[in-house]
Write a protein that holds these residues in place. Structure first.
Motif, PDB file in Angstrom:
ATOM      1  N   TYR A  54     -31.591 -60.607 -32.426  1.00 53.21           N
ATOM      2  CA  TYR A  54     -30.805 -61.718 -32.955  1.00 53.21           C
ATOM      3  C   TYR A  54     -29.430 -61.725 -32.290  1.00 53.21           C
ATOM      4  CZ  TYR A  54     -34.323 -61.761 -36.625  1.00 53.21           C
ATOM      5  OH  TYR A  54     -35.506 -61.823 -37.302  1.00 53.21           O
ATOM      6  N   PRO A  55     -28.821 -62.901 -32.145  1.00 52.92           N
ATOM      7  CA  PRO A  55     -27.462 -62.937 -31.615  1.00 52.92           C
ATOM      8  C   PRO A  55     -26.517 -62.224 -32.585  1.00 52.92           C
ATOM      9  CG  PRO A  55     -28.273 -65.175 -32.048  1.00 52.92           C
ATOM     10  CD  PRO A  55     -29.346 -64.224 -32.441  1.00 52.92           C
ATOM     11  N   ALA A  56     -25.525 -61.545 -32.051  1.00 54.76           N
ATOM     12  CA  ALA A  56     -24.578 -60.802 -32.888  1.00 54.76           C
ATOM     13  C   ALA A  56     -23.834 -61.729 -33.839  1.00 54.76           C
ATOM     14  CB  ALA A  56     -23.597 -60.028 -32.014  1.00 54.76           C
ATOM     15  N   SER A  57     -23.714 -62.994 -33.487  1.00 53.67           N
ATOM     16  CA  SER A  57     -22.977 -63.952 -34.325  1.00 53.67           C
ATOM     17  C   SER A  57     -23.849 -64.592 -35.415  1.00 53.67           C
ATOM     18  CB  SER A  57     -22.385 -65.048 -33.442  1.00 53.67           C
ATOM     19  OG  SER A  57     -23.434 -65.732 -32.769  1.00 53.67           O
ATOM     20  N   ALA A  58     -25.134 -64.262 -35.452  1.00 53.03           N
ATOM     21  CA  ALA A  58     -26.041 -64.888 -36.434  1.00 53.03           C
ATOM     22  C   ALA A  58     -25.713 -64.416 -37.848  1.00 53.03           C
ATOM     23  CB  ALA A  58     -27.486 -64.539 -36.089  1.00 53.03           C
ATOM     24  N   GLU A  59     -25.977 -65.282 -38.797  1.00 56.51           N
ATOM     25  CA  GLU A  59     -25.744 -64.976 -40.211  1.00 56.51           C
ATOM     26  C   GLU A  59     -27.062 -64.562 -40.871  1.00 56.51           C
ATOM     27  OE1 GLU A  59     -23.893 -68.239 -42.156  1.00 56.51           O
ATOM     28  OE2 GLU A  59     -22.308 -68.415 -40.672  1.00 56.51           O
ATOM     29  N   HIS A  60     -26.941 -63.790 -41.927  1.00 53.83           N
ATOM     30  CA  HIS A  60     -28.078 -63.383 -42.762  1.00 53.83           C
ATOM     31  C   HIS A  60     -29.149 -62.611 -41.990  1.00 53.83           C
ATOM     32  CE1 HIS A  60     -26.284 -66.003 -45.721  1.00 53.83           C
ATOM     33  NE2 HIS A  60     -26.413 -67.050 -44.912  1.00 53.83           N
ATOM     34  N   ILE A  61     -28.726 -61.701 -41.154  1.00 54.39           N
ATOM     35  CA  ILE A  61     -29.694 -60.841 -40.485  1.00 54.39           C
ATOM     36  C   ILE A  61     -29.717 -59.495 -41.205  1.00 54.39           C
ATOM     37  CG2 ILE A  61     -29.565 -61.936 -38.229  1.00 54.39           C
ATOM     38  CD1 ILE A  61     -27.703 -59.727 -37.320  1.00 54.39           C
ATOM     39  N   GLU A  62     -30.839 -58.830 -41.128  1.00 51.02           N
ATOM     40  CA  GLU A  62     -30.992 -57.546 -41.811  1.00 51.02           C
ATOM     41  C   GLU A  62     -30.143 -56.473 -41.135  1.00 51.02           C
ATOM     42  OE1 GLU A  62     -35.167 -56.843 -41.625  1.00 51.02           O
ATOM     43  OE2 GLU A  62     -35.639 -58.710 -42.634  1.00 51.02           O
ATOM     44  N   ALA A  65     -31.781 -54.822 -38.052  1.00 48.18           N
ATOM     45  CA  ALA A  65     -32.270 -55.728 -37.011  1.00 48.18           C
ATOM     46  C   ALA A  65     -31.560 -55.436 -35.690  1.00 48.18           C
ATOM     47  CB  ALA A  65     -32.034 -57.176 -37.418  1.00 48.18           C
ATOM     48  N   PHE A  66     -32.249 -55.689 -34.607  1.00 48.06           N
ATOM     49  CA  PHE A  66     -31.660 -55.512 -33.290  1.00 48.06           C
ATOM     50  C   PHE A  66     -30.877 -56.765 -32.932  1.00 48.06           C
ATOM     51  CE2 PHE A  66     -35.446 -52.804 -33.228  1.00 48.06           C
ATOM     52  CZ  PHE A  66     -34.847 -51.590 -32.942  1.00 48.06           C
ATOM     53  N   VAL A  67     -29.694 -56.572 -32.358  1.00 46.06           N
ATOM     54  CA  VAL A  67     -28.832 -57.709 -32.002  1.00 46.06           C
ATOM     55  C   VAL A  67     -28.482 -57.633 -30.516  1.00 46.06           C
ATOM     56  CG1 VAL A  67     -27.851 -57.939 -34.311  1.00 46.06           C
ATOM     57  CG2 VAL A  67     -26.727 -56.466 -32.647  1.00 46.06           C
ATOM     58  N   TYR A  68     -28.117 -58.790 -29.968  1.00 52.38           N
ATOM     59  CA  TYR A  68     -27.617 -58.847 -28.592  1.00 52.38           C
ATOM     60  C   TYR A  68     -26.314 -59.618 -28.581  1.00 52.38           C
ATOM     61  CZ  TYR A  68     -29.503 -63.630 -28.270  1.00 52.38           C
ATOM     62  OH  TYR A  68     -29.775 -64.951 -28.471  1.00 52.38           O
ATOM     63  N   ASP A  69     -25.445 -59.239 -27.620  1.00 51.46           N
ATOM     64  CA  ASP A  69     -24.116 -59.841 -27.578  1.00 51.46           C
ATOM     65  C   ASP A  69     -23.787 -60.404 -26.199  1.00 51.46           C
ATOM     66  OD1 ASP A  69     -21.670 -60.611 -28.585  1.00 51.46           O
ATOM     67  OD2 ASP A  69     -20.720 -58.681 -28.200  1.00 51.46           O
ATOM     68  N   SER A  70     -24.613 -60.113 -25.209  1.00 52.46           N
ATOM     69  CA  SER A  70     -24.330 -60.593 -23.857  1.00 52.46           C
ATOM     70  C   SER A  70     -25.647 -60.875 -23.133  1.00 52.46           C
ATOM     71  CB  SER A  70     -23.504 -59.543 -23.106  1.00 52.46           C
ATOM     72  OG  SER A  70     -24.278 -58.367 -22.942  1.00 52.46           O
ATOM     73  N   ASP A  71     -25.571 -60.994 -21.831  1.00 51.91           N
ATOM     74  CA  ASP A  71     -26.755 -61.270 -21.023  1.00 51.91           C
ATOM     75  C   ASP A  71     -27.619 -60.031 -20.802  1.00 51.91           C
ATOM     76  OD1 ASP A  71     -25.948 -63.859 -20.846  1.00 51.91           O
ATOM     77  OD2 ASP A  71     -24.996 -63.631 -18.879  1.00 51.91           O
ATOM     78  N   THR A  76     -33.957 -49.842 -25.257  1.00 48.12           N
ATOM     79  CA  THR A  76     -34.295 -48.425 -25.405  1.00 48.12           C
ATOM     80  C   THR A  76     -34.643 -48.075 -26.848  1.00 48.12           C
ATOM     81  OG1 THR A  76     -32.760 -47.947 -23.612  1.00 48.12           O
ATOM     82  CG2 THR A  76     -33.506 -46.085 -24.923  1.00 48.12           C
ATOM     83  N   ALA A  77     -33.844 -48.517 -27.805  1.00 49.93           N
ATOM     84  CA  ALA A  77     -34.053 -48.147 -29.210  1.00 49.93           C
ATOM     85  C   ALA A  77     -35.411 -48.618 -29.753  1.00 49.93           C
ATOM     86  CB  ALA A  77     -32.912 -48.666 -30.070  1.00 49.93           C
ATOM     87  N   PRO A  78     -35.804 -49.886 -29.568  1.00 51.44           N
ATOM     88  CA  PRO A  78     -37.115 -50.281 -30.093  1.00 51.44           C
ATOM     89  C   PRO A  78     -38.278 -49.597 -29.385  1.00 51.44           C
ATOM     90  CG  PRO A  78     -36.094 -52.125 -28.938  1.00 51.44           C
ATOM     91  CD  PRO A  78     -35.069 -51.052 -29.056  1.00 51.44           C
ATOM     92  N   LEU A  79     -38.120 -49.293 -28.103  1.00 56.40           N
ATOM     93  CA  LEU A  79     -39.183 -48.589 -27.391  1.00 56.40           C
ATOM     94  C   LEU A  79     -39.317 -47.154 -27.893  1.00 56.40           C
ATOM     95  CD1 LEU A  79     -38.656 -49.863 -23.732  1.00 56.40           C
ATOM     96  CD2 LEU A  79     -40.210 -50.738 -25.484  1.00 56.40           C
ATOM     97  N   ARG A  80     -38.184 -46.501 -28.116  1.00 56.42           N
ATOM     98  CA  ARG A  80     -38.206 -45.141 -28.650  1.00 56.42           C
ATOM     99  C   ARG A  80     -38.852 -45.125 -30.036  1.00 56.42           C
ATOM    100  NH1 ARG A  80     -32.951 -43.950 -28.716  1.00 56.42           N
ATOM    101  NH2 ARG A  80     -32.994 -43.180 -26.590  1.00 56.42           N
ATOM    102  N   GLU A  81     -38.488 -46.072 -30.876  1.00 61.42           N
ATOM    103  CA  GLU A  81     -39.079 -46.165 -32.216  1.00 61.42           C
ATOM    104  C   GLU A  81     -40.581 -46.396 -32.140  1.00 61.42           C
ATOM    105  OE1 GLU A  81     -37.235 -49.048 -34.754  1.00 61.42           O
ATOM    106  OE2 GLU A  81     -35.253 -48.144 -34.527  1.00 61.42           O
ATOM    107  N   GLY A  82     -41.011 -47.243 -31.218  1.00 61.75           N
ATOM    108  CA  GLY A  82     -42.432 -47.520 -31.065  1.00 61.75           C
ATOM    109  C   GLY A  82     -43.223 -46.281 -30.694  1.00 61.75           C
ATOM    110  N   LEU A  83     -42.678 -45.474 -29.774  1.00 62.71           N
ATOM    111  CA  LEU A  83     -43.356 -44.240 -29.391  1.00 62.71           C
ATOM    112  C   LEU A  83     -43.387 -43.238 -30.539  1.00 62.71           C
ATOM    113  CD1 LEU A  83     -42.190 -43.549 -25.726  1.00 62.71           C
ATOM    114  CD2 LEU A  83     -44.499 -44.049 -26.526  1.00 62.71           C
ATOM    115  N   LEU A  84     -42.294 -43.120 -31.257  1.00 63.99           N
ATOM    116  CA  LEU A  84     -42.248 -42.181 -32.383  1.00 63.99           C
ATOM    117  C   LEU A  84     -43.215 -42.572 -33.489  1.00 63.99           C
ATOM    118  CD1 LEU A  84     -38.427 -41.461 -32.626  1.00 63.99           C
ATOM    119  CD2 LEU A  84     -40.214 -39.862 -31.949  1.00 63.99           C
TER     120      LEU A  84
END
Length: 133
Positions: A54-62, A65-71, A76-84
């Motif tokens: 989700y964009p870092a500026s979005a409202e009502h996110i958990e 949740a994973f956010v992005y702020d640039s291009d 890494t974090a979701p891939l690591r979680e998936g393997l674990l």
């Protein structure tokens, strides 16, 4: 869990409105310890990851949740979680692993140790009356 070599990843990142969707399949060689005989071995873990960013500026996110702020997006974090999450609760070196002798601790995969493993502990002998053959 220790990864041996490289993680093979195949997937895509798509734009779904203002949410970015990561869909990926991974495969990695993982160093494990057998849950029965305690020997180290190498196994293969396969995982599928589907995550929304989700964009870092979005409202009502958990909160988690994973956010992005640039291009540039760090996946890494979701891939690591998936393997674990794909790791088994109890890894076995082989499906028919016999484990360790509860009396002497010998590896039963190497052969029978000769211990009497069927004698009932005297503290539990009173419970034997409840077991009927």
């Amino acid at each position: 869990m220790a990864i041996e070599g490289t993680v093979h990843l195949e997937g895509s990142m798509s734009n779904v409105g203002d949410v970015l969707l990561l869909q990926a399949k991974m495969q990695a060689k993982v160093q494990r310890t057998c849950g029965r005989c305690l020997k180290d071995f190498t196994g293969v873990t396969e995982a599928e990851v589907v995550e929304k960013f989700y964009p870092a500026s979005a409202e009502h996110i958990e909160n988690d949740a994973f956010v992005y702020d640039s291009d540039v997006i760090d996946i890494t974090a979701p891939l690591r979680e998936g393997l674990l999450l794909a790791e088994p609760m109890q890894a076995l070196c082989k499906p028919d692993c016999r484990g360790l002798c509860p009396v002497c601790g010998a590896d039963l995969n190497d052969g029978d140790c000769g211990c009497d493993r069927f004698t009932v502990d005297p503290r539990l002998a009173a419970l034997k009356q409840f077991i009927k053959n």
